[in-house]
Design an enzyme around this catalytic site. Structure first.
Site, PDB file in Angstrom:
ATOM      1  N   ASP A   1       0.862  -1.193   0.000  1.00 51.27           N
ATOM      2  CA  ASP A   1       0.000   0.000   0.000  1.00 51.27           C
ATOM      3  C   ASP A   1       0.900   1.246   0.000  1.00 51.27           C
ATOM      4  O   ASP A   1       2.121   1.147   0.169  1.00 51.27           O
ATOM      5  CB  ASP A   1      -0.836  -0.074   1.292  1.00 51.27           C
ATOM      6  CG  ASP A   1      -1.937   0.980   1.344  1.00 51.27           C
ATOM      7  OD1 ASP A   1      -2.323   1.509   0.294  1.00 51.27           O
ATOM      8  OD2 ASP A   1      -2.421   1.253   2.468  1.00 51.27           O
TER       9      ASP A   1
ATOM     10  N   ASP B   1      -8.952   3.698  -2.575  1.00 51.76           N
ATOM     11  CA  ASP B   1      -9.976   4.023  -1.579  1.00 51.76           C
ATOM     12  C   ASP B   1     -11.228   4.635  -2.201  1.00 51.76           C
ATOM     13  O   ASP B   1     -11.426   5.846  -2.177  1.00 51.76           O
ATOM     14  CB  ASP B   1      -9.385   4.990  -0.548  1.00 51.76           C
ATOM     15  CG  ASP B   1      -8.211   4.369   0.193  1.00 51.76           C
ATOM     16  OD1 ASP B   1      -8.084   3.123   0.149  1.00 51.76           O
ATOM     17  OD2 ASP B   1      -7.436   5.115   0.812  1.00 51.76           O
TER      18      ASP B   1
ATOM     19  N   GLU C   1       2.716   5.272  -3.704  1.00 57.92           N
ATOM     20  CA  GLU C   1       2.680   6.293  -4.777  1.00 57.92           C
ATOM     21  C   GLU C   1       4.004   7.061  -4.875  1.00 57.92           C
ATOM     22  O   GLU C   1       4.312   7.472  -5.987  1.00 57.92           O
ATOM     23  CB  GLU C   1       1.510   7.250  -4.518  1.00 57.92           C
ATOM     24  CG  GLU C   1       0.154   6.598  -4.722  1.00 57.92           C
ATOM     25  CD  GLU C   1      -0.205   5.545  -3.682  1.00 57.92           C
ATOM     26  OE1 GLU C   1       0.216   5.702  -2.516  1.00 57.92           O
ATOM     27  OE2 GLU C   1      -0.878   4.574  -4.027  1.00 57.92           O
TER      28      GLU C   1
HETATM   29  O1  MIG Z   1      -4.479   5.807   4.288  1.00 55.91           O
HETATM   30  O2  MIG Z   1      -3.795   0.439   5.598  1.00 55.91           O
HETATM   31  O3  MIG Z   1      -5.891   1.962   0.234  1.00 55.91           O
HETATM   32  O4  MIG Z   1      -6.888  -0.300   1.455  1.00 55.91           O
HETATM   33  O5  MIG Z   1      -6.985  -0.320   4.265  1.00 55.91           O
HETATM   34  C1  MIG Z   1      -5.013   4.572   4.567  1.00 55.91           C
HETATM   35  C2  MIG Z   1      -4.963   1.161   5.736  1.00 55.91           C
HETATM   36  C3  MIG Z   1      -3.998   3.471   4.365  1.00 55.91           C
HETATM   37  C4  MIG Z   1      -5.031   2.757   2.334  1.00 55.91           C
HETATM   38  C5  MIG Z   1      -5.434   1.564   1.511  1.00 55.91           C
HETATM   39  C6  MIG Z   1      -6.496   0.801   2.233  1.00 55.91           C
HETATM   40  C7  MIG Z   1      -5.973   0.356   3.567  1.00 55.91           C
HETATM   41  C8  MIG Z   1      -5.518   1.574   4.390  1.00 55.91           C
HETATM   42  N1  MIG Z   1      -4.525   2.348   3.649  1.00 55.91           N
END
Ligand code: MIG
Length: 838
Positions: free
Chosen positions: A423, A501, A426
């Site tokens: 995650d 998200d 980016e």
């Molecule tokens: O800013 O890890 O897209 O799927 O549950 C939130 C917590 C951080 C973003 C991901 C989301 C995940 C969440 N993460």
């Protein structure tokens, strides 16, 4: 003598200052001075010293690069697949008064003598794509290159597809502009941060009015812009804020072939483990251990199939990646192995950010070896993500990738996890408006040494690459399962992705449809959305409709943001602000009452029925780059009426899906392209080339099977490898054309399929309406022997009363199916070669 006006003087000196602040140059080629051919490349030089390098990779793939004196162009690309093997296609060059022509077996590339404008024609001379203006570049003393740009004509009637997961109001790219800059776009919304999103795929396909399709892939990692005639002046432009204008022209003429060629160029993934295509349950966050156990137990008690459970960031010790919170998960190994026993794979999250913490070994290792991203002055790039102070590995360094990959060893071999999701890559940085690194952060970039401007869009891809390689190495012969959020063209080789998200509303259900199809024709088929929506809570109806769409997405995962998650507050305050929060925010298939539990179960069961078909389509994607999901218009691109079928799509070669994406709708209009189609639910035969009103009660999703298809159906199980199937069912949909269908089978795990341990069956269906007969043949390849000992064939839509059936010369008894009196059923041996019905 005129008196000097002090005001004018003041103004003049301000202007001088401004002019001196920076000096901008605009460059474009003028007339061709000369050209040279070296191997596969034609070097064309303009009188003002701009070089256009035209490389013929295949008769249908031609690369163009614009190089100015002083540039440092390299052949290096993260996007192009290392195993892309161009065939050194033959080509010829010829000069006329007006053009320099480069001709391959399929294409003619014409470069204008006057200004180096480029056009492409097919070999019959039909124009495909044409520069409206010469190549253009802007650079300045203080900023260097700030724009490299191509402007093409966008004739009336040309439609544009692809470009990754962009979202639009009407499903069409034409009339809009987009940019690529990987962004943590939490709760992306219509007017707010709707673009850019999490990933960059600078590739699109155009279909001209006459049905000819071509694609353009701009292999440039800087922030880029694509404009599909948003100014209504019949031009399409693409540009990047730095680097070299380097693009590939990819011919079709069929749009699916364009995607296939692009995907051969940028690569395909390996087959996922079969469980990777089962139903997955996720949430931010399931903890502690007891809650995870209860979740697993509930699936089995309620007999709702499920293959995988996810642990989000809260399993970690204080957001230190590769650690466990011992209070919440005192014995992860035991938990994971108990889950496994019950048929659940465990997938854990790993973020790129590493906590600045002297007592944390991974931080120390990275620091010692100089693995973290730095500022131009050599200081570390430190920013807040989950830990308040975080550093970031520079995945563009091969040694860093190696180190990172090996960090997975313990998770895989000791703890027993089956998969990983990456995650925040980016890369996301909290608190600052840019949401990411400053532009001047340095990256190794395989030794080139570049700023973040160039490395930003591939940061997530290189993280996924490092993770994938490490997982493969330490996974003890099993297939890796990796999900990533950020990515770039070519990143499909390493990881599946989810769209980020999203929000639990009907608009986002439509986005889900659009984004997955668009990603798929952008070479990225292993995709899915957070089913039900990540932010906010879905109604029962919305959840079910989303689940119904999800069964046709290769990644089939329910995920939501639980407001009990630690850290959710940060996101809420920082980004969500206005969101209303309910206390009951569960989002499991049984959350919405008994009636819906029942419906949701049967929806998930349908996915498990369709697994053979999906796995076969996945195999074709891996082998040939064929997108699993496609816009309906890709089925027959000369059918102008299908262009507006934005709310239907093709799932593999034989199924058209017409999901319900409107609140309260219990039916919908569905345009079926040419040919004949069977409603899967009723076996009703519908004529193509027409719009039909079809029913869609809440328990059903309309989808249609092309006449002549042999559709394999799998036994429903509670998880994909619960047992060996005893039976294979084949639905044979009667048609009047000779048609081919496939079935790919293997162990569903491991790599023996690469050594011949697979079975690919080619079914051929033929009928003779006059004689009232049909013939079904099966041709098999590979050494794999499936475990089932019976094949049950259901004949659907037979226009005559059958007298008998012969399988490989022996007669077989045939019966009307008890479920549907219009269907005839019989059983044959799994190795049957020819069946004749008369
Ligand atoms: O800013 O890890 O897209 O799927 O549950 C939130 C917590 C951080 C973003 C991901 C989301 C995940 C969440 N993460």
């Amino acid at each position: 003598m005129a008196k000097t006006n002090p005001e004018a003087k003041q103004k003049q000196s301000e202007e001088d200052e401004q002019r001196k602040a920076d000096v901008t140059y605009r460059r474009k080629p003028n007339a061709i001075a000369d050209y040279q051919v070296q191997e596969q490349t034609v070097f064309v030089r303009s009188e003002n010293d701009i070089e256009l390098r035209v490389t013929v990779h295949t008769p249908e793939i031609i690369q163009l690069r614009y190089v100015l004196e002083g540039d440092r162009p390299t052949d290096f690309s993260y996007a192009i697949a290392p195993d892309f093997n161009p065939d050194n296609a033959e080509f010829s060059t010829r000069e006329t008064d007006q053009y320099l022509e480069i001709t391959t077996d399929s294409l003619i590339c014409k470069i204008s003598q006057k200004d180096m404008k480029v056009s492409f024609l097919d070999s019959s001379g039909t124009e495909l794509c044409k520069d409206a203006k010469p190549f253009h570049r802007k650079d300045s003393i203080m900023k260097g290159i700030t724009e490299v740009k191509i402007t093409k004509e966008a004739p009336e009637g040309t439609h544009y597809f692809g470009l990754g997961d962009k979202i639009t109001d009407d499903g069409m790219l034409r009339g809009k502009s987009f940019q690529n800059w990987n962004t943590d776009a939490y709760a992306y919304e219509l007017d707010e941060h709707r673009d850019p999103l999490y990933r960059s795929i600078p590739f699109f396909t155009a279909i001209n009015k006459d049905g000819n399709a071509y694609g353009i892939f701009m292999d440039n990692t800087f922030r880029s812009h694509f404009d599909f005639d948003s100014d209504d002046n019949n031009t399409c432009t693409f540009s990047a804020e730095g680097g070299c204008m380097n693009y590939y022209f990819i011919y079709g003429p069929d749009p699916t072939t364009v995607t296939e060629r692009y995907t051969t160029l940028t690569g395909t993934p390996e087959l996922p483990p079969l469980w990777g295509l089962g139903y997955h349950q996720c949430r931010w966050s399931y903890y502690p251990e007891e809650r995870v156990r209860t979740l697993a137990k509930t699936f089995r008690e309620k007999e709702i199939p499920c293959d995988a459970l996810y642990l989000d960031i809260d399993y970690m010790d204080d957001y230190r990646v590769f650690t466990w919170n011992n209070d919440r998960f005192p014995d992860p190994k035991k938990l994971i192995s108990d889950l496994k026993e019950d048929g659940f794979e465990t997938i854990v999250m790993i973020d790129p950010g590493i906590k600045v913490d002297g007592d944390y070994e991974i931080y120390q290792q990275g620091l010692k070896n100089d693995y973290f991203c730095k500022r131009p002055d050599g200081e570390l790039m430190i920013g807040p993500v989950w830990p308040p102070k975080t550093v970031f590995p520079d995945y563009t360094h091969p040694e860093v990738r190696q180190w990172w990959g090996d960090l997975y060893k313990d998770l895989l071999t000791e703890k027993g996890v089956s998969g990983v999701w990456n995650d925040m890559n980016e890369p996301a940085v909290f608190e600052v408006k840019a949401k990411t690194f400053p532009d001047n952060i340095r990256h190794h970039y395989e030794g080139e040494g570049v700023s973040h401007k160039k490395a930003h869009n591939i940061y997530g891809m290189q993280m996924a690459r490092a993770s994938y390689k490490g997982i493969k190495k330490h996974n003890q012969g099993k297939r890796p399962f990796l999900l990533t959020r950020a990515n770039f063209s070519g990143g499909q080789r390493y990881a599946a992705l989810w769209t980020g998200d999203n929000i639990a509303n009907w608009e986002h259900l439509r986005h889900a449809l659009e984004q997955c199809v668009r990603l798929s024709i952008s070479g990225y088929s292993f995709v899915g959305t957070d089913i039900g929506g990540f932010v906010e809570q879905p109604s029962a109806e919305l959840f079910t409709r989303w689940l119904q769409l999800g069964i046709f997405h290769p990644l089939f995962r329910n995920h939501t943001m639980g407001y009990d998650a630690e850290g959710a507050d940060v996101v809420k305050e920082d980004q969500a602000k206005q969101k209303k929060i309910q206390s009951d925010d569960n989002q499991e298939p049984w959350t919405f009452g008994q009636k819906y539990t029942h419906i949701n179960r049967s929806v998930i069961e349908l996915r498990y029925r369709l697994l053979h078909y999906l796995y076969t389509a996945f195999h074709k994607y891996v082998e040939h780059g064929t997108p699993i999901l496609r816009p309906t218009t890709f089925h027959n691109q000369v059918d102008a009426k299908s262009v507006n079928s934005q709310n239907t799509f093709m799932f593999g070669d034989h199924i058209l899906v017409a999901p319900v994406i409107k609140k309260g709708a219990r039916g919908r209009k569905t345009y079926l392209p040419s040919g004949h189609w069977y409603d899967y639910r009723t076996n009703e035969l519908l004529e193509g080339g027409k719009t039909h009103q079809v029913d869609a009660p809440i328990s059903e999703i309309p989808f249609f099977i092309k006449a002549g298809t042999v559709l394999p159906l799998r036994e429903v199980m509670q998880y994909t490898q619960e047992r060996d199937p005893e039976l294979l069912e084949l639905n044979v949909y009667y048609g009047t054309q000779v048609s081919e269908s496939h079935l790919y089978e293997d162990q569903g795990e491991g790599f023996t399929h690469n050594e011949g341990d697979y079975r690919l069956t080619k079914f051929q269906f033929e009928s003779n309406p006059q004689e009232k007969t049909l013939r079904l043949s099966a041709d098999r390849e590979g050494a794999f022997t499936p475990k089932y000992d019976t094949v049950k064939i259901n004949l659907i839509g037979l226009p005559f009363e059958p007298e008998g059936v012969e399988a490989d010369g022996r007669s077989v008894s045939i019966q009307k199916s008890s479920a549907d009196q219009s269907v005839y059923a019989f059983e044959v041996d799994p190795d049957f070669k020819t069946i004749r019905v008369y």
